[in-house]
Structure formats: structure tokens, C-alpha cells
Design a protein around this motif. Structure first.
Motif, PDB file in Angstrom:
ATOM      1  N   LEU A 100       0.838  -1.208   0.000  1.00 24.70           N
ATOM      2  CA  LEU A 100       0.000   0.000   0.000  1.00 24.70           C
ATOM      3  C   LEU A 100       0.864   1.245   0.000  1.00 24.70           C
ATOM      4  N   VAL A 123       2.109   1.707  -3.392  1.00 23.14           N
ATOM      5  CA  VAL A 123       1.037   2.217  -4.262  1.00 23.14           C
ATOM      6  C   VAL A 123       0.879   3.708  -4.048  1.00 23.14           C
ATOM      7  N   SER A 172       1.527   6.670  -6.751  1.00 27.25           N
ATOM      8  CA  SER A 172       0.365   7.399  -7.240  1.00 27.25           C
ATOM      9  C   SER A 172       0.314   8.786  -6.616  1.00 27.25           C
ATOM     10  N   PHE A 187      -4.234   6.948   1.876  1.00 30.66           N
ATOM     11  CA  PHE A 187      -4.607   5.785   2.685  1.00 30.66           C
ATOM     12  C   PHE A 187      -4.531   6.110   4.146  1.00 30.66           C
ATOM     13  N   MET A 199      -8.144   8.138  -6.418  1.00 32.30           N
ATOM     14  CA  MET A 199      -8.130   6.683  -6.439  1.00 32.30           C
ATOM     15  C   MET A 199      -7.638   6.149  -7.764  1.00 32.30           C
ATOM     16  N   ALA A 248      -4.035   5.461  -7.862  1.00 32.12           N
ATOM     17  CA  ALA A 248      -3.742   4.398  -6.900  1.00 32.12           C
ATOM     18  C   ALA A 248      -4.098   3.035  -7.495  1.00 32.12           C
ATOM     19  N   LEU A 249      -5.247   2.981  -8.163  1.00 36.07           N
ATOM     20  CA  LEU A 249      -5.645   1.736  -8.800  1.00 36.07           C
ATOM     21  C   LEU A 249      -4.637   1.322  -9.848  1.00 36.07           C
ATOM     22  N   LEU A 301      -1.522   0.010  -8.202  1.00 31.85           N
ATOM     23  CA  LEU A 301      -1.714  -1.326  -7.633  1.00 31.85           C
ATOM     24  C   LEU A 301      -1.717  -2.376  -8.739  1.00 31.85           C
ATOM     25  N   ASP A 320      -8.401  -5.037  -7.706  1.00 35.28           N
ATOM     26  CA  ASP A 320      -7.765  -3.792  -7.244  1.00 35.28           C
ATOM     27  C   ASP A 320      -8.785  -2.934  -6.500  1.00 35.28           C
ATOM     28  N   LEU A 370      -8.597  -1.643  -2.634  1.00 33.23           N
ATOM     29  CA  LEU A 370      -8.344  -0.235  -2.333  1.00 33.23           C
ATOM     30  C   LEU A 370      -9.548   0.513  -1.747  1.00 33.23           C
ATOM     31  N   ARG A 407      -9.497   0.960   1.925  1.00 34.14           N
ATOM     32  CA  ARG A 407      -8.350   1.768   2.398  1.00 34.14           C
ATOM     33  C   ARG A 407      -8.501   3.233   2.047  1.00 34.14           C
ATOM     34  N   VAL A 408      -9.107   3.478   0.881  1.00 34.23           N
ATOM     35  CA  VAL A 408      -9.204   4.867   0.442  1.00 34.23           C
ATOM     36  C   VAL A 408     -10.453   5.535   1.026  1.00 34.23           C
TER      37      VAL A 408
END
Lengths: 722, 426
Positions: free
Chosen positions: B129, B132, B136, B277, B361, B364-365, B368, B381, B385, B388-389
């Protein structure tokens, strides 16, 4: 020995089955409260034994446990007896309450320890499970015991309900029998540890094979039969003899032997109450003698010992020797006159017979469509010219026929050379009034009267071993059954120069018709009787009715069954409206069922079409679409095998789950997703297809054929796939 | 670009690493890195560990043959592609134009991951994470107990990044321990009068670093917090009306103690929104804890010795590559929006997640997906996420405390329709 603990459900089910069986078994023996107590007792006993037997077997000694059960049973029984035995307690409770309490206690303390002991023993020695199965089997047998001897409508609780629903109860009974077998097999199987199941199964198969073998060798047990008179049986042999008739004399010996009656010391008329046939009268007819005689065979030739079937063709022409395949006119039948009227009857044979039989005297016989093959072996219709005049109106006729040649006279009047017959007959005539002394019918009736008064009817006699059983009977204790009486009477008639013969068939009293138009013939109705020939009248039955009988009187026929069989034969229901309603409902139901079946068939066809299309489409699809169709085909296959993605589960996770079975499916899923979700690195269509093929092969290697077969025939796998 | 510092041995370790982790299978990684040109070079590579191939029973010898691309079996192809791992990572041997930028980004992430994992044990998911977030351009708030390895994690990350910009004052890693009496200038830096030059000189505060560990951020006053958060949002610091921009690779790992709340200034939801996160760390399992004790000495000794590091430039390039080359299908976006809508419409939710969180996001996606060796975003994914997001951005109604349940419920239907959409013809 540690036993594998089992679930409570089989134990509970077993307890329920056992308690129901106990309820059925003691139903006849006690008051309702006692039945309830027995059911509760069995239930409690079975459950307790299962619990004890399963949990703490090692600590308890079988002997002490069984002894304890015995002590409890004895103590309980004693206590139950005390309630009614002790006047103080009885008066405290009140008499009825005391009896009920006592019964309840008695049955509870009888059943609970017994079943407990049985179940406990079964846990120690599984062989005892057989006793349990036997008990349940006995309960089932008792419960359906009324359904025997052709009583197809019993027990009435089931039969009546079935008829009111328009269902043939036989089907329901068959189904119940199957259920009972399954139940018993299930009990036997569920008792044992798993690894012994194959053993039990093979034992069951062996038993079934043995039963099959017995049936093959001995034939099915015939529940009904007309006993020793030889009326029933396989008509094939009878037909054969009929065929031989045309060929000449050689085969005729056989045919004569076939239907012959014997003198027997123990006459057993088979299952007395079992119906063998049903006759529907199409006109109202009351026989003048009060008895319907259905003649099957006649014995007119004296062979030196007894009467046998005639070897010549020109006598006894009014008797039908075989079942006709087309309408058959009977030449020797008497014509319709003021003495005889035409009567049409329909016959349905519940039990097959060697020859047809018909109401005296048949003129035409023709086969008809069997209205209910489930119940009737065959059906035919007879036009009889039945006698309408009582004996007194038949007086004044000459014996025999003027047309008869001498040898035929001799044939019908030949009797034993024993002079005693003549003596008795002449002696009897001495009492006859002078004006009737020459009248053959009056003479015959005098003889009949003598035998009626002096003869003793008994199925047990001791004449069979003598040279002339009829003489042994007549000049001995005068104790015998219908064959003895008929022969003795025939010989006496013949000694008076009255042509006579012995006929065999069924005799049904008019009273048993019960006002309906159908007559149920039971195997106990089998009978032999003498007949004399009167000029202008034909063969007249002069039967005997011994006033003294050593046997129990026969029971009245089951009216319900008689009516039912008659309706079946007539193909029309008793209650018109009800049946019409039923019929209409049935038709509607049938139509609806048909429609549903067609719809289902159509749906099935569509489902299979879609399924096959989705499985085959990867072969033809464009390369760019392979990622989609090949993956979809693989999904369908997996769904058919019961492997499907859960709702809300990602495809990747599903693939990981499936991975152990089909590793290539993980790759295939990844290919599918990367193509679907815009990856730039995708495989070409051929590779994707190869991947799908690899999935196929892996599935094939991993799963047994039957599962793949199930998957292949599952029509909705494509709906399940997602 | 300077890639010489990448140790050629690295890919082998990497493949082993990948094999050990369940999240990314070797095949996945391999296939995505198998470019058309590099695949051929693979044959002379280091001994490929064909044995690790989990699913296929292919002859090991097949794996090294260059011609196996024509093999009909797909599984063989994977095996064949495995050696490609080696040359893709050791890019120096490949000619520049043929390099797959995404594969390179993945290699960068892999080497970072391998390095951090060698130091921090039992925190694989947190490491992923954090990576990631790093890739990102987000920041991470770790919520855990003292001594649970967050500093180690941050230091390992900082130590893995080589600053290849010659002349600046930006360090790889800085740690700020927040206390109630801390002042904003303690974080941002301060202008100091230099008597020699008679001028004010700005002295860079600890925030000028690639990786900043903001320890116990809830212990300091809101004033310092907001200074810190402004820096995080704007990537710049303003001192005495002078704006100093922070490095492009500015990554904050903030921590807070979930239990000891006395004398703290909890971060409001609006400020939490600046963190990509919020990771709630749990105690590591027994085996990992034992391993921590056993390898304590070695880890201290071998730190940074044998594992390759990545440069700042590589990281930034990787960010751009991921942004450009990892596909996000429109269906995926629809799925995201649907999830957000579901969360907002849920009766148990007082305040749903913001649109900004959706925008945050997307990278981030992508990151990941790349970390998992894919060049497209998939539903797994999203499933990883979303909690967490969105977790720290959602305010639940009073009396409701089943956040996980709410999020799972909100995800179920959109994820299902995303899965179904893939079977549809486009």
C-alpha cells in the motif's frame, strides 16, 4: 471398540419409525391411551438407547443394562396391574380412569424397556438390527393385512380415498409397498457403519435374486384359486387340448385329464373369499332354485371308477371347451322357450381359468375388450338361455331325448354295477306318490331329498382310497363334499334310468347378489353338482343341499368389492356425477399436464440449443472475440460441474478458487480480463482458444466421468454461469 | 537515464520474491513484462527458475529455448516468457527505444518492494500500500502502536531511494517527531540572518525530503498540522512570504497512536482527506515476529548492502509510465462511481466519500495494478483499495460502527456488474 458418533437425525427418524410401528402393532390390543403410551415409550426407549449406546458404551456392561431394563419392565407391569388389582387405588381413581392409566402404564413399561434393550443390543451387536427391521416389517404387514385375497380395495381408508380421487388403489398399494421396502432397506443400511454398507447391499441383492429365482421356478404365488376342483389355471393348456380336438383323439386324453376332478379326503377350496370373477347381468334374472350355476365342465362318461369328461364328440355339446377368439354359437344349447329366457351376461375373470364358464345354459359366447387389464385377466360376454321355471312346472317331462341314439342313452345312464345303488334308489321311490312315481324329475328330487336329509357336508372325508369313492360315501358315513354328493346323486339318477351327469363350476346364491346386477364369484363358490336331462327342457340342475354341515358357514361376500368389480366390468362408475366430475378434472389435469410437459420440453430444447451454441461458438467466432466466447464456454462447462462464481465475487478470485482443478483457467481468466478491461498485451484468439482447450482437458483429467456427464446433460448450466 | 546502479542479480531475487508472495503470481509478472523484443534475449539470461512455475509440467529445457513461442500450449509460453524477466529488469543490455516503460516501472516497484521487505517483516500488505501511495503521488497515514515497525518501514523506503539530483538540499529521508510544542517553522524551515552576508538565508526544514516520516502527527497543534498538510497538498512551503517548492517526489508517511488520545489534536475528516490511505496496522503474526527477532542482527548489518536501490528519476518515470500505460476501462470507472454512490446513499452513512477521493483513487488503482503485474485495472484492485481509500473519508451515522460491512455492501453490486460486463460484446 469405538464407534463413530453419528448424527441425531438418523436416530430421531429411527425412533419415529419404531414408535409408529409400535402404534400399529398394539392398535388392536389396547385403548387409545395405551397406544399413545406405547408410541411414547418406544420413542423414549429408542432415543435413550441411542444416546447411551453411542456415548458411554465402554462403561456399561450389556448384561447389567439388559437386566435393568427387564427389572423396569417387570416393575412397571406390576405397578400397572396394581392399579386395577388394588381396590383402594381403583376406587380412588375411578374405574375408567384406573383402566386407562393401567393400560397406559402397562404399554409404556412394556415397550420402552423392550425397545431400549433392543436398540442397546443393536449398538453392541449390529446383527440384532434385523429384529428391529422385522418388527417394523411386521407392523407394515399388519397395517395392510386387509389387502389380501383379492381385496384390492382394502384397507378401506386408502381404497375409498383412492376411488374418490379417481385413482386405481392398486397403484397406491404398489407405491406403498415400494415405500415400505425402501424404509426397511434404509433402516438396515443406516444402522451399520459405512464400510459395511456394500456388504448389506450385496446381501439385499442376493435376497432379491433369490426371490426372483423362486418366482421364476414356481411362478408368482396365486393368491386366489378354485381349490381342488381344477377350475382355474393356465388356459394355454386348455387351448392346446381344444386344438387337439380337431386333430383327433390322441390329444383328447390329455384334455380330459386336465379338467378332471378327483375325490379327495381334504378338500380345500383355496382362498375362500378371494374373488375369481365378476359377472354382470344385463337383465334382471332370479334363478328358480335360488342359485346361479356357472358351468365350466361336465363329467358324463363312466370309466368304471368315476365319471370323467366324455371322450366322444356328440355328447355334452352345450359345454364350451375353450375360450373363443371370435363369437361362438353353441350348437347344443337349448332353445328359448317359455321355459328359458335369453340373458346377456358380461364376465370378467380376476383369475385366469382353464375354460370359460357361463350361466347355465350358454348359447353364444364372445370375447370382449378387457375393461381393466389391471384387474381382469380376460373378459367375455355370454348369451345364456336361462331356466325360468321352478321344478314343479317342469314335472311331467320325459327323461332324455327321443333323438338320442342308443349309445348316447347308454353314455348318460351307465353307472357302477354295484346293486346297492339300485336298491337305495328303488327304496326311495317307494315313498313317492303314485302319480309322480314315473316322473324323472320327481324321482330325482326324491333322491335329492334323501341325500339332503341324510348327507353330512364336510370338507374332510375318508373315501378317496376306496375302489368306488362314491359308494364308500353313499353306503358309508354319508359324509363328504360336493364331489361326493354329485357323484352319488348322478349314480342314483342313472340307476333310475334318468340321464345325468356331473357339472363343475361355480354356484352363487342369489342372496349374495345383494340386489345389485353384478355377481362376484369367489373361489369358495367352486362347486360340483348333478344334472339330469329332461326332454324339451334340456339339462336341469338337481343340486343337493345337505342340511348338516360340519364346516363353518361361508361369509357373505364383500358388497363393496362386488360393487366395485361390477362397476369396473361395466366401465361405468357407481356415482355418475362424482365420476363425471372426476373424469372432467382428470381430463383437464391431463391436458394441463400435457401442456406443461410440452412447455417444459420446449424450454429444454431452447436451453440445450443455447447451451450447445455457447459451447460451439468459439470454433466459429472471430479471433478478436475469442477472449469472450472461449472464456464463456469454459464458464459454462464449470457451471455444469457445479463450480460457479459467487455473487459479488471477482473473476480473479473465482479463478483462484478453481485453480486446483483447472490451472489453465487462471490464465484464461487473466486473458479474458486483460482483453475486456483494455490491456494492450493480449494474446491472439488462437492462443486463447488453446487455453480454453487446456481448461477442458484439465477438467477431464480432474473429475470422474459421471460428474462430467452430469455437467454435459445439465440444460441450465449456461444460466448458472456468470 | 542512469540505470547502471541496478544490480543485474536483482531480477532473480525478484522472481523468487514474486513466487513467495501470493498476490502476484510469477506468470502474471512475467507475461506482462515479456515484450516482443526482450523475449528473444531471454535465452542467454540467468538460469531461469523454471521449477517455480506452479501450474505446468513442462520440460525445464523448453524454458530456455528461444523458439518456444511457437509452442501451442499456453503454459509453455509462460515458461518461455519467464527468462524475459531478467533482461527487462537489467535494462542496460536492451536498446533504449524498445524498452517497455511499464515493465520498467514494474521493475522499479519490485526492487523497492524487495528492499523494504528485507527490512520489514510481516507487513507485506502495508508495504504494498505504501508503494502504491508512493507511485500514485499520495500520502499515507499509519495508525498503529509504538514499536510496530513504522519507522523502520519509512527508513527502509527512504534508504531505498537514491537522490540523483546533484545540487539540492533535499534529503532522501527525514523524520519529524511531532510534539505539542512544535512550531510550524520547525517543520518547514526558517530564515536566518547571516551577519556575514547581511542577508536572510532560508534554512530548509525537515520537510524537504523525498520521504518524510511524520511521527505522531496528532500530538502537535493544529497550526503545525495545517502547515504540514498544506505542504502535502501543494507540495510547497511558504516562509516569510517566500514560497519554496518541495521536491516532486514528496512522500509523507504520517503515524498516529490509536489508543493514547490524551493531549492530542485528532485530525479532522477534511484533513484526513489529504491522505490517500489510512492504514490500520495490526500486530504481525507469531512466525513473522519470531523472524524479526531471529534476523535482527543480519538486517542491521546487511542493510542497503546487497539490494539494488532506485533513483528519484526512476521513480518519477515510473509514475508517469503507470499513469500512461495502465488502462482503466470505462466499466471500472462506472464501478467506482457506483460504489461511491452506494456509500453515500447508505442509511448508515452520514458523510460519504468525496469526488476528490475518487480522482485520487484512479492513480492508486493504476499503481496497484502495475504492482500486481497487470497493465489494466481489475476488480480485485477495487476490492482491495476501496476500504483503504474510502474508509477514513466516510463518517458513519451515530450508533453505527460496522464500517467494513458498509463498504462490502456498497461494493458487492457494482463489482458484480463489472464482472458481468466483461462477458458483453463491445
Amino acid at each position: 471398540m469405538r464407534r463413530r458418533p453419528r448424527g441425531w437425525l438418523p436416530s430421531l427418524l429411527r425412533a419415529v419409525v419404531l414408535s409408529l410401528a409400535a402404534g400399529i402393532l398394539c392398535w388392536q390390543l389396547t385403548v387409545p391411551l395405551g397406544v399413545v403410551a406405547a408410541i411414547i415409550g418406544v420413542f423414549a426407549g429408542a432415543l435413550t438407547a441411542d444416546r447411551l449406546g453411542r456415548d458411554r458404551t465402554s462403561q456399561l456392561r450389556s448384561g447389567s443394562v439388559l437386566l435393568l431394563a427387564l427389572v423396569i419392565a417387570l416393575a412397571g407391569t406390576w405397578a400397572a396391574r396394581l392399579i386395577v388389582g388394588n381396590s383402594l387405588i381403583a376406587s380412588l381413581l375411578g374405574s375408567m380412569a384406573a383402566i386407562h392409566t393401567s393400560e397406559a402404564m402397562l404399554w409404556f413399561f412394556l415397550t420402552a424397556p423392550t425397545v431400549f434393550a433392543l436398540r442397546f443390543t443393536v449398538h453392541r451387536r449390529p446383527l440384532w438390527a434385523v429384529a428391529e427391521v422385522l418388527a417394523v416389517g411386521l407392523a407394515i404387514a399388519v397395517g395392510f393385512s386387509a389387502h389380501r385375497d383379492g381385496m384390492v380395495h382394502r384397507p378401506l381408508a386408502i381404497g375409498d380415498w383412492a376411488w374418490s380421487q379417481g385413482i386405481d388403489p392398486v397403484l397406491i398399494f404398489l407405491g406403498l409397498g415400494g415405500l415400505a421396502v425402501c424404509l426397511l432397506a434404509g433402516m438396515l443400511l443406516s444402522e451399520e457403519r459405512r464400510r459395511r454398507i456394500p456388504l448389506h447391499m450385496s446381501a439385499l441383492v442376493l435376497i432379491a435374486l433369490a426371490l426372483l429365482l423362486i418366482v421364476r421356478v414356481n411362478g408368482l404365488p396365486k393368491p386366489q384359486g378354485a381349490g381342488d376342483l381344477g377350475l382355474t389355471g393356465d388356459p394355454e393348456s386348455g387351448d392346446e387340448s381344444g386344438g387337439d380336438e380337431a386333430n383327433g383323439g390322441q390329444g383328447q386324453d390329455q384334455s380330459d385329464q386336465l379338467g378332471d376332478i378327483e375325490f379327495k379326503d381334504e378338500y380345500n377350496s383355496g382362498g375362500d373369499q378371494a374373488p375369481v370373477a365378476v359377472v354382470v347381468l344385463h337383465d334382471d334374472y332370479s334363478p328358480p332354485t335360488g342359485v346361479y350355476y356357472f358351468r365350466q365342465s361336465v363329467f358324463s362318461q363312466y370309466n368304471g371308477r368315476r365319471l370323467v369328461q366324455a371322450l366322444r364328440d356328440d355328447v355334452d355339446r352345450d359345454v364350451v371347451k375353450r375360450f373363443p377368439f371370435q363369437p361362438l354359437e353353441i350348437e347344443g344349447a337349448p332353445a328359448v322357450s317359455e321355459r328359458r329366457m335369453a340373458l346377456r351376461t358380461s364376465m370378467g375373470l380376476v383369475v385366469d381359468h382353464v375354460r370359460p364358464f357361463a350361466l347355465d345354459s350358454p348359447a353364444k359366447i364372445q370375447p370382449v375388450r378387457n375393461p381393466n387389464p389391471l384387474h381382469f385377466q380376460r373378459a367375455f360376454e355370454v348369451h345364456s338361455h336361462v331356466q325360468t321355471q321352478p321344478y314343479d312346472e317342469l314335472l311331467g317331462q320325459l327323461p332324455g331325448s327321443a333323438d338320442w341314439p342308443d349309445d348316447q342313452w347308454t353314455h348318460y345312464t351307465e353307472s357302477p354295477t354295484d346293486p346297492r345303488y339300485q336298491d337305495i334308489a328303488e327304496g326311495l321311490l317307494a315313498d313317492l306318490r303314485p302319480e309322480y312315481r314315473d316322473d324323472p324329475l320327481a324321482q330325482a328330487l326324491t333322491v335329492k331329498n334323501y341325500l339332503d336329509v341324510n348327507g353330512i357336508y364336510s370338507r374332510k372325508s375318508a373315501h378317496a382310497d376306496s375302489a368306488d369313492p362314491a359308494a364308500s360315501f353313499l353306503f358309508g358315513d354319508l359324509t363328504g363334499y360336493c364331489v361326493h354328493f354329485a357323484h352319488a346323486a348322478a349314480y342314483l339318477y342313472r340307476s333310475l334310468d334318468i340321464p345325468s351327469r356331473v357339472a363343475v363350476g361355480y354356484a352363487v346364491e342369489e342372496g349374495s347378489r345383494g340386489g345389485g346386477s353384478s355377481i362376484m364369484i369367489r373361489s369358495g363358490d367352486a362347486h360340483a353338482w348333478p344334472e339330469i336331462y329332461l326332454d324339451d327342457v334340456g339339462w336341469v340342475v338337481v343340486d343337493l343341499a345337505p342340511q348338516t354341515t360340519l364346516d363353518e358357514p361361508t361369509q357373505a361376500p364383500d358388497r363393496e368389492l362386488q360393487r366395485m368389480l361390477g362397476e369396473m366390468m361395466r366401465q361405468q362408475p357407481g356415482d355418475e356425477n362424482l365420476l363425471e366430475d372426476e373424469l372432467r378434472n382428470k381430463i383437464n389435469l391431463a391436458a394441463i399436464a400435457k401442456g406443461i410437459a410440452m412447455l417444459l420440453g420446449l424450454l429444454l430444447a431452447v436451453a440445450y440449443t443455447v447451451k450447445i451454441y455457447r459451447l460451439l461458438v468459439p470454433r466459429f467466432a472471430d479471433s478478436t472475440q475469442q477472449y469472450r466466447v472461449a472464456y464463456r464456454a469454459a464458464l459454462d462447462r464449470l457451471a455444469g460441474l457445479g463450480v460457479r462464481r459467487r455473487y459479488g465475487e471477482s473473476r480473479e478470485h473465482f479463478a483462484d478458487r478453481t485453480g486446483p482443478m483447472a490451472p489453465s483457467f487462471v490464465s484464461l481468466t487473466r486473458e479474458h480480463l486483460s482483453a475486456a478491461l483494455g490491456s494492450k498485451r493480449t494474446l491472439d484468439g488462437d492462443s486463447v482458444r488453446r487455453l480454453a482447450t487446456a481448461v477442458d482437458h484439465e477438467i477431464r483429467d480432474h473429475l470422474p466421468p459421471w460428474r462430467r456427464l452430469l455437467g454435459a446433460i445439465n440444460p441450465v448450466s449456461w444460466i448458472l454461469a456468470r | 537515464m542512469d540505470r547502471t546502479d541496478i544490480d543485474p542479480v536483482m531480477p532473480l531475487d525478484k522472481s523468487v520474491e514474486a513466487e513467495e508472495t501470493a498476490e502476484i503470481s510469477v506468470e502474471e509478472l512475467v507475461r506482462n513484462e515479456a515484450g516482443p523484443s526482450v523475449g528473444v534475449e531471454s535465452s542467454d539470461g540467468v538460469e531461469p527458475s523454471v521449477g517455480v512455475e506452479p501450474s505446468v509440467g513442462v520440460e525445464p529445457s523448453v524454458g530456455v529455448e528461444p523458439s518456444i513461442h511457437v509452442e501451442p500450449s499456453i503454459s509453455v509460453e509462460h515458461t518461455a516468457a519467464e527468462p524475459a524477466l531478467v533482461p527487462t529488469a537489467s535494462v542496460e543490455s536492451a536498446s533504449a527505444p524498445e524498452i517497455d516503460p511499464l515493465a520498467e516501472a514494474m521493475a522499479v516497484m519490485e526492487s523497492l518492494r524487495a528492499r523494504i521487505r528485507s527490512q520489514v517483516i510481516g507487513r507485506d500488505e502495508v508495504i504494498d500500500l505504501v508503494l502504491v501511495a508512493l507511485l500514485s503521488d499520495g500520502h499515507v497515514l499509519l495508525e498503529d502502536f509504538p514499536g510496530s515497525g513504522k519507522t523502520t518501514l519509512a527508513k527502509a523506503l527512504g534508504a531505498s531511494i537514491v537522490d540523483d539530483l546533484a545540487d539540492d538540499d533535499i534529503a532522501s529521508f527525514r523524520r519529524i517527531q511531532f510534539t505539542p510544542d512544535l512550531l510550524p517553522s520547525d517543520v518547514t524551515g526558517v530564515s536566518i540572518f547571516d551577519p556575514a552576508s547581511n542577508r536572510f538565508h532560508f534554512r530548509h526544514g525537515p520537510i524537504f525530503a523525498h520521504v518524510v516520516l511524520a511521527d505522531e502527527i496528532n500530538r502537535t497543534s493544529p497550526k503545525v498540522q495545517s502547515a504540514m498538510l498544506e505542504a502535502m497538498a501543494e507540495k510547497q512551503v511558504t516562509v516569510d512570504n517566500q514560497t519554496y517548492s518541495l521536491d516532486e517526489l514528496f512522500f509523507v508517511i504520517a503515524t498516529q497512536n490509536p489508543l493514547d488520545m490524551a493531549g492530542t489534536y485528532p485530525l479532522p475528516v477534511a484533513q484526513l482527506d489529504r491522505f490517500l490511505f489510512k492504514i490500520r496496522m495490526v500486530h504481525i503474526d507469531r512466525q513473522s515476529e519470531l523472524e524479526v527477532l531471529n534476523t535482527h542482527r543480519e538486517r542491521r548489518d546487511i542493510m542497503r548492502k546487497d539490494l539494488p536501490r532506485v533513483t528519484r528519476t526512476q521513480l518519477l518515470t515510473a509514475r508517469r509510465a503507470i499513469d500512461e500505460h495502465v488502462a482503466i476501462d470505462s466499466q471500472v470507472k462506472e464501478c467506482l462511481v457506483d460504489i461511491a454512490q452506494n456509500i453515500r446513499n447508505d442509511e448508515r452513512v452520514l458523510l460519504g466519500s468525496s469526488t476528490r477521493s475518487l480522482v485520487l483513487m484512479l492513480p492508486a488503482l493504476q499503481a496497484l495494478a502495475a504492482l500486481r503485474g497487470r497493465d489494466y485495472v481489475a476488480s480485485e484492485d477495487i476490492q482491495l483499495l476501496v476500504p483503504r481509500v474510502f474508509g477514513h473519508r466516510v463518517d458513519l451515522a451515530p450508533g453505527v460502527n460496522e464500517l467494513d460491512r458498509v463498504l462490502v455492501d456498497a461494493m458487492e453490486k457494482p463489482v458484480e456488474s463489472l464482472a458481468r460486463s466483461t462477458l458483453r460484446r463491445r
